[in-house]
Design a protein around this motif. Structure first.
Motif, short mmCIF file in Angstrom:
data_model
loop_
_atom_site.label_atom_id
_atom_site.label_comp_id
_atom_site.label_asym_id
_atom_site.label_seq_id
_atom_site.Cartn_x
_atom_site.Cartn_y
_atom_site.Cartn_z
N ARG A 340 52.35 -2.14 5.76
CA ARG A 340 53.51 -1.58 6.28
C ARG A 340 54.68 -1.69 4.84
O ARG A 340 54.48 -3.44 4.17
CB ARG A 340 54.24 -2.86 7.54
CG ARG A 340 53.94 -4.42 7.46
CD ARG A 340 54.63 -5.18 8.02
NE ARG A 340 54.69 -6.14 8.25
CZ ARG A 340 54.03 -7.19 8.95
NH1 ARG A 340 53.33 -7.56 9.79
NH2 ARG A 340 54.11 -8.53 8.57
N GLY A 360 37.91 -9.27 -5.47
CA GLY A 360 38.35 -8.17 -5.21
C GLY A 360 39.07 -8.55 -4.30
O GLY A 360 40.30 -7.37 -3.30
N PRO A 362 42.32 -11.46 -2.43
CA PRO A 362 43.46 -11.58 -2.36
C PRO A 362 43.53 -13.35 -3.27
O PRO A 362 42.22 -14.16 -2.55
CB PRO A 362 44.61 -12.01 -1.18
CG PRO A 362 44.06 -12.01 -0.24
CD PRO A 362 42.53 -11.57 -0.59
N PRO A 363 44.09 -14.17 -3.34
CA PRO A 363 43.86 -15.85 -3.77
C PRO A 363 43.89 -16.77 -2.21
O PRO A 363 44.88 -16.25 -1.32
CB PRO A 363 45.29 -16.24 -4.25
CG PRO A 363 46.19 -15.07 -4.86
CD PRO A 363 45.39 -14.09 -4.01
N ALA A 364 42.96 -17.84 -2.22
CA ALA A 364 43.27 -18.82 -1.22
C ALA A 364 45.37 -18.86 -1.01
O ALA A 364 45.15 -19.46 0.55
CB ALA A 364 42.29 -18.99 -0.48
N TRP A 368 54.53 -20.78 -5.21
CA TRP A 368 55.58 -19.77 -5.39
C TRP A 368 56.94 -20.44 -5.53
O TRP A 368 57.17 -21.26 -4.25
CB TRP A 368 56.00 -18.84 -4.86
CG TRP A 368 56.61 -17.89 -4.23
CD1 TRP A 368 57.01 -17.13 -5.66
CD2 TRP A 368 58.00 -17.40 -3.43
NE1 TRP A 368 58.50 -16.26 -5.27
CE2 TRP A 368 58.30 -16.41 -4.21
CE3 TRP A 368 57.97 -17.45 -2.22
CZ2 TRP A 368 59.59 -16.49 -3.17
CZ3 TRP A 368 58.76 -17.42 -1.32
CH2 TRP A 368 59.81 -16.40 -1.61
N LEU A 375 47.23 -19.02 1.76
CA LEU A 375 47.51 -18.30 2.77
C LEU A 375 46.23 -17.66 3.47
O LEU A 375 44.57 -18.04 3.72
CB LEU A 375 47.11 -16.56 1.81
CG LEU A 375 47.91 -17.06 0.16
CD1 LEU A 375 47.92 -15.73 -0.25
CD2 LEU A 375 49.75 -17.47 1.36
N ARG A 376 46.62 -17.13 5.44
CA ARG A 376 45.44 -16.82 6.39
C ARG A 376 45.51 -15.54 6.57
O ARG A 376 43.95 -15.20 7.02
CB ARG A 376 46.89 -17.41 7.24
CG ARG A 376 46.00 -18.80 7.28
CD ARG A 376 44.59 -19.77 7.74
NE ARG A 376 44.86 -20.97 7.58
CZ ARG A 376 44.69 -22.18 6.43
NH1 ARG A 376 44.55 -21.03 5.42
NH2 ARG A 376 45.05 -23.12 5.83
N ARG A 377 45.84 -14.69 6.39
CA ARG A 377 45.67 -13.56 6.69
C ARG A 377 46.30 -12.11 5.44
O ARG A 377 46.87 -12.96 4.05
CB ARG A 377 47.04 -12.78 7.13
CG ARG A 377 47.79 -13.82 8.83
CD ARG A 377 45.99 -13.45 10.18
NE ARG A 377 46.02 -14.01 11.21
CZ ARG A 377 47.05 -13.61 11.97
NH1 ARG A 377 47.44 -12.32 12.23
NH2 ARG A 377 47.23 -13.87 13.01
N ALA A 378 45.42 -11.73 5.29
CA ALA A 378 45.96 -10.18 4.64
C ALA A 378 45.45 -8.81 4.63
O ALA A 378 45.04 -8.53 5.44
CB ALA A 378 45.58 -10.71 2.83
N GLN A 379 45.76 -8.42 3.92
CA GLN A 379 45.86 -6.85 4.27
C GLN A 379 45.43 -6.14 2.84
O GLN A 379 46.49 -6.62 1.61
CB GLN A 379 46.51 -5.92 5.07
CG GLN A 379 46.40 -4.60 5.43
CD GLN A 379 47.60 -4.38 5.95
OE1 GLN A 379 48.50 -4.98 7.15
NE2 GLN A 379 47.29 -3.13 6.78
N LEU A 401 49.87 -8.09 1.38
CA LEU A 401 51.00 -8.26 2.21
C LEU A 401 49.57 -9.23 2.11
O LEU A 401 48.22 -9.43 2.83
CB LEU A 401 50.58 -6.93 3.14
CG LEU A 401 51.38 -7.57 4.13
CD1 LEU A 401 53.00 -7.27 4.35
CD2 LEU A 401 52.03 -6.14 5.79
N GLU A 403 49.93 -12.66 4.67
CA GLU A 403 50.93 -14.22 5.27
C GLU A 403 50.56 -15.58 5.55
O GLU A 403 49.31 -15.57 5.62
CB GLU A 403 50.91 -13.76 6.89
CG GLU A 403 51.44 -14.05 7.85
CD GLU A 403 51.35 -13.75 9.77
OE1 GLU A 403 51.38 -12.55 9.05
OE2 GLU A 403 50.76 -14.74 9.82
N ALA A 432 57.98 -9.69 4.06
CA ALA A 432 57.25 -8.17 4.41
C ALA A 432 56.63 -7.36 5.82
O ALA A 432 56.48 -8.37 6.76
CB ALA A 432 55.42 -8.66 3.61
#
Lengths: 432, 230
Positions: A340, A360, A362-364, A368, A375-379, A401, A403, A432
């Protein structure tokens, strides 16, 4: 009838350049050598010219070239309605075009065709001396003019009438209220002049002439072509307030003048996007809002999003001044993209510190703005090719993306291919 | 005070944010970056849930400092929630005083879907007087303004509603890819602190992409609204 229509179009094009000439056939020559930069580049300028014609219910073709002859040929022979010939390309870019595109009479064309000289390229292959001897000076001259080897002076149309109102004070004026009153009066006079001539303007200049000979000028741009005098006065007054003139000790004003720049015909009631509102009674109110905002905050502070040809999220939309006309309708790609789109985009992606990412993925976590986000969720990833033609980064980008544990969502990217596992991550978007 | 009647209609509508359809000033409080982003995304989704969202214009006002901090509207994202980017007027005044002026001007324009304002992190001028001016204009013209602001409130304001917004983890999707679960729908935890005629409470709310509207999240809290914090 045709001449009248052309004259009206010439007038409408006045804002693009003051150098306009009538051309054979139903054409106009616009010398835009000085105004390309003002309109954001060649292609953008051409599109604006065409849009101007369309607004007046005329369809047209347009070509930008080094010489009037080449431009005229382009409008007749090019396959696209909007054509730009490469600078200094001479006859090369025209070689496949028919000889008719050279502004020759039918008789000359017939002769050339009979001899099998169908294209400009074929004609250009003949030595100039024999060309003149065999086909006459006219043909040779047109060919040379198109190639830029012979001058072609154009007969430019006279400039349109200026609309101006001026008021001299009998004694020096210092008070702002007095100036405001004078401005209101000038607005009435100028609007009367414009109305009488059936003209409107989107650009005004207010000049306060100081007693010491200096002049203070205020430029005003408006969204609407026609405005009632009281509203014009109100906008000018805003300008004056923002500029706060006349607080210098001992300085007074002895005259005020108001000029309408870039006047345009108001024949066809404007197909103005600002007045052609989507919701019924909006009509003038939205345009009025835009005018008020622009005059106080500046035209650059009041913008509308315009779609661009880019795959990079931060370039996909450019914000242009609301005074620059309607944003084109944008066709959105069908939402086959599983990821999205974010709601808030950072103008400048922000580099973040990040945990080493698994192959391949995203980072854990990232750090920032001095906060650590787990990070718990990723797409993802959504891969975007680099716009190498802009001469920038190579490779591409990989968007994710993500979360975090509290539900904060962000859009991250890193450059592709990653130089190493610790390659940099950037935050591109919030919400996002 | 709550009448059984109203409670029933609220249940029917399915979500408490129906109150956003009323004219007036609606404040969305979000401290810190992530919460501010959540407040902005919630108010945009709220605007997208209003009748006529796809056709009507939206005026979005924020200072240039806010743009650097929280970003600017993203066309694709707006389109995805049913707002046409073409209808967005993005206004960027230099400072808070000009911002309040611009908001007032926008409220005078009839026919807008909503006026969106994003106040700076440190509010200097927005307070009782400024909010009173805004809400009077909004009520007079029947327009509505959605204000995103920090959660530290300096003084009382005369906003019609006030919401405290935090992001909430999206509902579990159960789909795992490369060790990460896929994110679900956008979700928020909202606390209603002020809305005449409505009971304060807190809810988990999510954006339904299929229905293009906000709805109560399928979570235990729906059946049992708890009091808002603070």
């Amino acid at each position: 009838m045709l001449a009248e229509r052309l004259a009206r179009l010439a007038h409408a094009c006045w804002r693009f350049t003051p150098r306009i000439a009538l051309a054979p056939g139903d054409s106009l020559f616009l010398d835009v050598s000085g105004s390309i930069g003002l309109f954001g580049g060649e292609r953008r300028l051409l599109r604006k010219v065409l849009a101007e014609l369309e607004e007046r219910g005329e369809a047209g073709r347009i070509c930008l070239a080094d010489t009037p002859g080449a431009a005229w040929a382009g409008t007749r022979a090019a396959s696209e309605p909007v054509t730009i010939l490469a600078p200094d390309s001479g006859l090369e870019s025209m070689s496949a075009w028919p000889v008719e595109a050279l502004r020759l009479d039918a008789e000359d064309c017939g002769l050339l065709r009979e001899l099998g000289l169908d294209t400009i390229g074929a004609l250009g292959g003949i030595p100039p001396e024999s060309l003149q001897a065999r086909f006459g000076a006219g043909t040779a001259l047109r060919l040379k003019q198109a190639a830029g080897q012979a001058p072609e002076p154009l007969d430019y149309l006279p400039p349109p009438r200026t609309f101006k109102a001026r008021m001299e004070f009998e004694s020096l004026v210092v008070l702002r209220q007095a100036i405001a009153a004078a401005v209101a009066e000038l607005a009435v006079r100028l609007c009367d002049q414009l109305a009488a001539a059936g003209m409107g303007s989107r650009r005004f200049e207010l000049r306060l002439h100081r007693s010491d000979g200096k002049c203070v000028a205020y430029g005003l741009r408006t969204a609407r072509l026609i405005q009632p005098a009281p509203q014009l006065a109100e906008l000018l007054d805003e300008k004056l307030q923002a500029g706060a003139p006349g607080r210098e000790r001992g300085v007074g004003y002895d005259a005020v003048s108001l000029v309408a720049r870039d006047t345009e015909d108001v024949m066809a009631e404007q197909a103005d996007w600002l007045s052609g509102a989507s919701a019924g009674n909006l009509k003038g109110d939205f345009a009025r809002l835009v005018d008020r905002l622009c005059s106080r905050l500046g035209a650059d502070a009041v913008r509308v999003p315009t779609p661009e040809d880019s795959y990079l999220p931060e370039r996909r939309w450019r914000f242009v001044s609301a005074l620059d006309g309607p944003p084109p309708e944008h066709r959105f790609e069908a939402p086959h993209e599983a990821m999205r789109a974010p709601l808030l985009l950072l103008e400048q992606a922000e580099p973040v510190e990040a945990a080493a990412a698994a192959a391949g993925g995203p980072p854990a976590w990232i750090r920032w703005r001095r906060k650590r986000l787990s990070l718990r969720r990723a797409q993802g990833p959504r891969r975007v090719l680099a716009e190498w033609w802009r001469g920038e980064e190579r490779g591409g980008r990989e968007y994710w993306l993500v979360e975090d544990e509290q539900g904060r969502s962000l859009c991250l990217f890193r450059r592709q291919p990653p130089a190493d596992e610790a390659s940099r991550w950037y935050v591109q978007a919030l919400a996002a | 005070m709550t009448t059984p009647d109203r409670a029933a209609s609220r249940e029917e509508r399915g979500w408490p944010l129906a109150v956003l359809e009323r004219p007036g000033v609606h404040e969305f409080l979000g401290e810190r970056d992530a919460n501010r982003a959540a407040a902005l995304s919630l108010l945009l989704c709220g605007a997208a849930s209003l009748p006529g969202a796809a056709e009507r214009r939206l005026v979005w006002v924020q200072t240039s400092a806010a743009t650097r901090r929280w970003g600017m509207p993203c066309g694709e994202g707006l389109n995805a929630i049913g707002l046409n980017p073409r209808n967005v007027l993005f206004v960027e005044p230099e400072n808070e005083r000009e911002l309040l002026w611009a908001l007032e001007q926008a409220l005078d324009c009839p026919g807008l879907l909503a006026v969106v304002g994003c106040l700076p992190g440190a509010e200097r001028h927005y307070g009782f007087t400024a909010s009173r001016r805004l809400s009077l204009r909004a009520l007079r013209n029947g327009s509505r303004i959605f204000l995103a602001r920090g959660a530290r409130i300096r003084e009382a304001t005369s906003a019609q509603t006030r919401w405290r917004v935090e992001p909430a983890p999206s509902a579990p999707s159960g789909l795992v890819w490369r060790g990460f679960e896929l994110p679900g729908a956008r979700s928020w935890r909202v606390g209603l602190e002020r809305a005449p005629g409505w009971t304060p409470g807190a809810w988990n709310i999510e954006w339904s992409e299929h229905e293009n509207r906000l709805r109560l999240a399928a979570s235990p809290e729906r059946a049992n609204p708890v009091r808002a914090a603070g």
